[in-house]
Design a protein around this motif. Structure first.
Motif, PDB file in Angstrom:
ATOM      1  N   THR A 161       0.819  -1.216   0.000  1.00  0.00           N
ATOM      2  CA  THR A 161       0.000   0.000   0.000  1.00  0.00           C
ATOM      3  C   THR A 161       0.851   1.264   0.000  1.00  0.00           C
ATOM      4  N   GLY A 162       2.165   1.095  -0.179  1.00  0.00           N
ATOM      5  CA  GLY A 162       3.018   2.252  -0.383  1.00  0.00           C
ATOM      6  C   GLY A 162       3.020   2.701  -1.830  1.00  0.00           C
ATOM      7  N   THR A 163       2.305   1.966  -2.683  1.00  0.00           N
ATOM      8  CA  THR A 163       2.181   2.332  -4.092  1.00  0.00           C
ATOM      9  C   THR A 163       0.732   2.674  -4.393  1.00  0.00           C
ATOM     10  N   LEU A 164       0.540   3.478  -5.425  1.00  0.00           N
ATOM     11  CA  LEU A 164      -0.820   3.875  -5.788  1.00  0.00           C
ATOM     12  C   LEU A 164      -1.627   2.678  -6.285  1.00  0.00           C
ATOM     13  N   ILE A 165      -0.989   1.783  -7.054  1.00  0.00           N
ATOM     14  CA  ILE A 165      -1.714   0.622  -7.553  1.00  0.00           C
ATOM     15  C   ILE A 165      -2.097  -0.306  -6.407  1.00  0.00           C
ATOM     16  N   GLY A 166      -1.250  -0.362  -5.376  1.00  0.00           N
ATOM     17  CA  GLY A 166      -1.584  -1.164  -4.207  1.00  0.00           C
ATOM     18  C   GLY A 166      -2.758  -0.580  -3.446  1.00  0.00           C
ATOM     19  N   LEU A 167      -2.794   0.747  -3.306  1.00  0.00           N
ATOM     20  CA  LEU A 167      -3.930   1.404  -2.649  1.00  0.00           C
ATOM     21  C   LEU A 167      -5.218   1.143  -3.425  1.00  0.00           C
ATOM     22  N   ARG A 168      -5.127   1.210  -4.753  1.00  0.00           N
ATOM     23  CA  ARG A 168      -6.319   0.940  -5.573  1.00  0.00           C
ATOM     24  C   ARG A 168      -6.794  -0.492  -5.399  1.00  0.00           C
ATOM     25  N   ASP A 169      -5.862  -1.445  -5.454  1.00  0.00           N
ATOM     26  CA  ASP A 169      -6.243  -2.852  -5.366  1.00  0.00           C
ATOM     27  C   ASP A 169      -6.904  -3.165  -4.027  1.00  0.00           C
ATOM     28  N   VAL A 170      -6.366  -2.631  -2.954  1.00  0.00           N
ATOM     29  CA  VAL A 170      -6.951  -2.872  -1.630  1.00  0.00           C
ATOM     30  C   VAL A 170      -8.339  -2.252  -1.534  1.00  0.00           C
ATOM     31  N   ALA A 171      -8.493  -1.020  -2.006  1.00  0.00           N
ATOM     32  CA  ALA A 171      -9.804  -0.373  -1.968  1.00  0.00           C
ATOM     33  C   ALA A 171     -10.810  -1.131  -2.817  1.00  0.00           C
ATOM     34  N   ALA A 172     -10.379  -1.649  -3.969  1.00  0.00           N
ATOM     35  CA  ALA A 172     -11.287  -2.396  -4.842  1.00  0.00           C
ATOM     36  C   ALA A 172     -11.713  -3.706  -4.191  1.00  0.00           C
ATOM     37  N   MET A 173     -10.769  -4.423  -3.597  1.00  0.00           N
ATOM     38  CA  MET A 173     -11.114  -5.707  -2.968  1.00  0.00           C
ATOM     39  C   MET A 173     -12.051  -5.514  -1.781  1.00  0.00           C
ATOM     40  N   LEU A 174     -11.732  -4.573  -0.914  1.00  0.00           N
ATOM     41  CA  LEU A 174     -12.532  -4.410   0.305  1.00  0.00           C
ATOM     42  C   LEU A 174     -13.919  -3.851   0.006  1.00  0.00           C
ATOM     43  N   ASN A 175     -14.006  -2.904  -0.913  1.00  0.00           N
ATOM     44  CA  ASN A 175     -15.325  -2.359  -1.241  1.00  0.00           C
ATOM     45  C   ASN A 175     -16.101  -3.316  -2.130  1.00  0.00           C
ATOM     46  N   GLY A 176     -15.407  -4.081  -2.969  1.00  0.00           N
ATOM     47  CA  GLY A 176     -16.096  -5.111  -3.740  1.00  0.00           C
ATOM     48  C   GLY A 176     -16.721  -6.145  -2.831  1.00  0.00           C
ATOM     49  N   PHE A 177     -16.005  -6.520  -1.771  1.00  0.00           N
ATOM     50  CA  PHE A 177     -16.562  -7.451  -0.785  1.00  0.00           C
ATOM     51  C   PHE A 177     -17.736  -6.815  -0.053  1.00  0.00           C
ATOM     52  N   ALA A 178     -17.560  -5.577   0.425  1.00  0.00           N
ATOM     53  CA  ALA A 178     -18.601  -4.921   1.224  1.00  0.00           C
ATOM     54  C   ALA A 178     -19.891  -4.742   0.445  1.00  0.00           C
ATOM     55  N   ILE A 179     -19.778  -4.524  -0.861  1.00  0.00           N
ATOM     56  CA  ILE A 179     -20.955  -4.318  -1.699  1.00  0.00           C
ATOM     57  C   ILE A 179     -21.486  -5.642  -2.248  1.00  0.00           C
ATOM     58  N   ALA A 180     -20.667  -6.714  -2.106  1.00  0.00           N
ATOM     59  CA  ALA A 180     -20.968  -7.999  -2.753  1.00  0.00           C
ATOM     60  C   ALA A 180     -21.083  -7.775  -4.257  1.00  0.00           C
ATOM     61  N   ALA A 181     -20.106  -7.059  -4.785  1.00  0.00           N
ATOM     62  CA  ALA A 181     -20.205  -6.559  -6.149  1.00  0.00           C
ATOM     63  C   ALA A 181     -19.838  -7.611  -7.194  1.00  0.00           C
ATOM     64  N   ARG A 182     -20.585  -7.608  -8.261  1.00  0.00           N
ATOM     65  CA  ARG A 182     -20.141  -8.258  -9.491  1.00  0.00           C
ATOM     66  C   ARG A 182     -19.062  -7.365 -10.105  1.00  0.00           C
ATOM     67  N   ARG A 183     -18.223  -7.957 -10.965  1.00  0.00           N
ATOM     68  CA  ARG A 183     -17.163  -7.152 -11.579  1.00  0.00           C
ATOM     69  C   ARG A 183     -17.725  -5.940 -12.300  1.00  0.00           C
ATOM     70  N   SER A 184     -18.825  -6.148 -13.025  1.00  0.00           N
ATOM     71  CA  SER A 184     -19.405  -5.049 -13.799  1.00  0.00           C
ATOM     72  C   SER A 184     -19.913  -3.941 -12.878  1.00  0.00           C
ATOM     73  N   GLU A 185     -20.386  -4.298 -11.697  1.00  0.00           N
ATOM     74  CA  GLU A 185     -20.901  -3.305 -10.755  1.00  0.00           C
ATOM     75  C   GLU A 185     -19.767  -2.516 -10.125  1.00  0.00           C
TER      76      GLU A 185
END
Length: 368
Positions: A161-185
């Motif tokens: 998470t010291g990189t921007l791509i790492g920050l993005r990936d973590v935010a995507a995984m955690l919010n994708g889980f929290a929303i129970a998101a499909r990839r398209s969503e």
């Protein structure tokens, strides 16, 4: 018998067009659909479904051409022969089932009667029986591994998470889980859809499969390292520090050097969303990479060596369903939160799998 192996038919020309984007909606004939109506119908089919059916239909018409059979209208005998052909190639039962569905969709789109599936279904049923009896790994579809909170913590810990791509990936995984998101969503989220409020994030998620906007509350997590609210905030600050204004799409393309929305081209033509919006495939890739970094890709002992765990974008949605069941959450409320349709067989299956060891197991307490 018409269309049998002894009296092959010539390939027909009444098939839906698949050129230029893989359409499964037929080009309009005089007296039928207008071009505008055909285009409107096409827009109602999810992009991934459209691509899958178009590929299946193209393979079917190619087979018809090489065997001298008619693709449109297709006879029940031709469909049975094609499904047998796929079986002999060793395709998975799910592939055979989808091939039948694609032929049916193509016929419906063209206003043609669907071919009988009686013979093809018997072939499929016998094939499934054979694979189950021989314990063939193709007997059941490979499912995405469930990214439950304990595994998400490992995936996040293994991400820089010291990189921007790492920050993005973590935010995507955690919010994708929290929303129970499909990839398209997940990829369609804009910053305006995730306002931060006192309680957390007041998300507004578009669910294409149920065609509605859905309000979802995402509270602060009990583990700061895997809190979706904090992760999104850190990612937003990272974008600002990199000179990118956090408006429009939330999850954007970032290369390994930290460059946001680098122009891409293929054969001299620009490709990719001009806004920088990430693709569904890229979301699946970032989940798979995180699982690999966390050492989660080694096959467990109960799986065959050639069938390692499958990590994809769907792992987040499946993980949410499993975690909800293990936490004793109501299935109806879980379905509403995750955008599953009422009576969803998929969600019921996730709940059943996740609940085999809880206190509802009838073997507990009966004195064995």
């Amino acid at each position: 018998m018409a269309g049998s192996a002894l009296t092959p038919r010539r390939a027909g020309s009444g098939a839906p067009a698949t050129a230029g984007g893989g359409s499964v909606v037929p080009r309009p004939d005089p007296g039928q659909l207008s071009a505008e109506a055909a285009e409107a119908m096409e827009a109602g089919i999810p992009a991934e479904t459209r691509r899958g059916y178009a590929g299946d239909w193209r393979r079917f018409t190619d087979w018809c051409s090489t065997t001298g059979r008619q693709a449109m209208p297709c006879s029940g005998e031709t469909l049975t022969e094609y499904v047998t052909h796929l079986k002999l190639l060793g395709r998975a039962p799910s592939t055979l089932d989808r091939a039948m569905a694609s032929v049916a969709v193509a016929h419906s789109s063209a206003g043609q009667p669907k071919p009988s599936t009686t013979g093809a279904r018997l072939v499929l049923r016998g094939y499934e029986k054979q694979l189950h009896e021989t314990k063939d790994p193709r007997r059941t579809p490979r499912k995405a591994e469930a990214a439950t909170p304990p595994l998400l913590r490992r995936m996040v810990a293994a991400t820089d998470t010291g990189t921007l791509i790492g920050l993005r990936d973590v935010a995507a995984m955690l919010n994708g889980f929290a929303i129970a998101a499909r990839r398209s969503e997940l990829r369609l989220l804009d910053w305006v859809d995730l306002p931060e409020v006192e309680e957390g994030l007041a998300a507004d998620v578009y669910r294409p499969k149920v065609t509605k906007e859905q309000p979802i509350g995402i509270p602060y997590g009990s583990h700061p390292a895997t809190c979706p609210v904090r992760a999104l905030r850190a990612y937003r600050l990272g974008l600002v520090a990199a000179g990118w204004e956090p408006v429009g799409p939330v999850f954007v393309r970032i290369d390994r050097h930290g460059v946001i929305n680098r122009p891409m081209s293929r054969r001299g033509k620009p490709i990719g969303d001009p806004s920088g919006r990430i693709t569904g495939e890229a979301i699946g890739d970032l989940v798979a990479r995180a699982a690999q970094r966390a050492g989660l890709t080694e096959p467990p002992e109960d799986l065959l060596p050639d069938l390692p765990p499958r990590w994809s974008g769907h792992s987040l949605r499946r993980g949410f369903a499993k975690a909800a069941r293990q936490a004793g959450k109501d299935m109806i409320e879980t379905a509403r939160h995750g955008g599953w349709v009422d009576g969803s067989r998929a969600l019921a299956g996730y709940f059943d799998e996740a609940g085999i060891w809880d206190d509802t197991n009838p073997l507990y307490g009966i004195g064995l």
